[in-house]
Design a protein around this motif. Sequence first.
Motif, PDB file in Angstrom:
ATOM      1  N   THR A 199     -45.624 -32.759 -31.345  1.00 20.32           N
ATOM      2  CA  THR A 199     -46.672 -32.520 -30.352  1.00 20.32           C
ATOM      3  C   THR A 199     -47.103 -33.845 -29.747  1.00 20.32           C
ATOM      4  O   THR A 199     -47.333 -34.818 -30.475  1.00 20.32           O
ATOM      5  CB  THR A 199     -47.889 -31.842 -31.008  1.00 20.32           C
ATOM      6  N   ALA A 219     -53.911 -25.644 -31.194  1.00 15.26           N
ATOM      7  CA  ALA A 219     -53.902 -24.665 -32.288  1.00 15.26           C
ATOM      8  C   ALA A 219     -52.564 -23.929 -32.327  1.00 15.26           C
ATOM      9  O   ALA A 219     -52.030 -23.644 -33.415  1.00 15.26           O
ATOM     10  CB  ALA A 219     -55.048 -23.679 -32.116  1.00 15.26           C
ATOM     11  N   GLN A 221     -49.701 -25.182 -31.385  1.00 13.30           N
ATOM     12  CA  GLN A 221     -48.715 -26.111 -31.933  1.00 13.30           C
ATOM     13  C   GLN A 221     -48.742 -26.084 -33.465  1.00 13.30           C
ATOM     14  O   GLN A 221     -47.702 -26.080 -34.119  1.00 13.30           O
ATOM     15  CB  GLN A 221     -48.980 -27.531 -31.425  1.00 13.30           C
ATOM     16  N   ARG A 222     -49.944 -26.034 -34.026  1.00 11.79           N
ATOM     17  CA  ARG A 222     -50.053 -25.936 -35.490  1.00 11.79           C
ATOM     18  C   ARG A 222     -49.505 -24.604 -35.982  1.00 11.79           C
ATOM     19  O   ARG A 222     -48.893 -24.531 -37.052  1.00 11.79           O
ATOM     20  CB  ARG A 222     -51.513 -26.123 -35.913  1.00 11.79           C
ATOM     21  N   ASP A 223     -49.693 -23.566 -35.181  1.00  6.49           N
ATOM     22  CA  ASP A 223     -49.165 -22.250 -35.531  1.00  6.49           C
ATOM     23  C   ASP A 223     -47.640 -22.267 -35.543  1.00  6.49           C
ATOM     24  O   ASP A 223     -47.006 -21.666 -36.420  1.00  6.49           O
ATOM     25  CB  ASP A 223     -49.686 -21.217 -34.527  1.00  6.49           C
ATOM     26  N   ALA A 225     -45.809 -24.727 -36.323  1.00  7.81           N
ATOM     27  CA  ALA A 225     -45.392 -25.440 -37.539  1.00  7.81           C
ATOM     28  C   ALA A 225     -45.491 -24.572 -38.783  1.00  7.81           C
ATOM     29  O   ALA A 225     -44.953 -24.929 -39.834  1.00  7.81           O
ATOM     30  CB  ALA A 225     -46.234 -26.703 -37.713  1.00  7.81           C
ATOM     31  N   ARG A 226     -46.165 -23.424 -38.674  1.00  9.04           N
ATOM     32  CA  ARG A 226     -46.262 -22.503 -39.807  1.00  9.04           C
ATOM     33  C   ARG A 226     -45.203 -21.401 -39.757  1.00  9.04           C
ATOM     34  O   ARG A 226     -45.206 -20.502 -40.606  1.00  9.04           O
ATOM     35  CB  ARG A 226     -47.662 -21.872 -39.854  1.00  9.04           C
ATOM     36  N   HIS A 233     -44.926 -31.293 -39.151  1.00 15.06           N
ATOM     37  CA  HIS A 233     -45.597 -31.394 -37.853  1.00 15.06           C
ATOM     38  C   HIS A 233     -45.859 -32.864 -37.565  1.00 15.06           C
ATOM     39  O   HIS A 233     -46.561 -33.544 -38.316  1.00 15.06           O
ATOM     40  CB  HIS A 233     -46.909 -30.600 -37.859  1.00 15.06           C
TER      41      HIS A 233
END
Length: 263
Positions: A199, A219, A221-223, A225-226, A233
């Motif tokens: 990111t 948010a 982008q973090r999703d 990574a999950r 990340h």
Amino acid sequence: MGARDKPFRLGDLPPVQRLQTRCGALEYVISGEGEPAIVLFNGAGVALDGWRALYPDIESLGAVLAWNRFGMEGSDDPPGLQSGAVVIASVRELLSYAGLAPPFVLVGHSLGGLYANLFARLHPAEVAGVLLLEATHPGDHDVLQMDEAQLTRALRRVMALPEWVFRDNLHAEVEAVGHVVKEVEGAGPFPPVPLAVITGGAPPPKWIMEGEALQARLAHQRDLARLSPHSEHVVARRSGHFPQLSEPGVVLATLERLVRAAA
């Protein structure tokens, strides 16, 4: 000297080739050796030159294929709706003709990340790992709803390309992006393969994205990574939407770790 320590420079791309597929001719470059092969998915309206800063170093990580989707530079015009199914069928045919066998490491930038996401869900046995680079999330409504005029302005400024180079591809992909989102949402689960998400840490200009939309995108982008239990990340702190141009060393170092994990 490691990839992260090397100064920014534009490399030389391999000779451009052209191959006829069932839906039309596609431009591509292929170089390097070794498995798993790396497949690069450009962002909307971005041509092969968008990966130039990663060359030739990326070739030391394995065989690499970069290509122009329909409507981009020397590839044929889009054959009707540029759906995710059309994009993925065309690249799988291209990979087969080029002699590259799965499983692959997929690298998707921007809207190309949406296609890589769909590829991994539709053909999990053909995927060894995925790198999502400033990738579009299906929930990025503000990005997905940007009109062509905004995107054209952004590409002209960032890529310094004349509009005719990317106009047909951009129009086809903006027109179909809602369909592609539905394809991703209706596909199977993302496979538990090694995954890296990069990111950009520098916020975009306010005329592209403001406040709440930016926080929602971070948010998402973090999703992303999950999506896999085997994920990393990375924030490219000096980069905006094109870390492969502004911080190629970060991208190469992350990709090297991913390739090792995938192998």
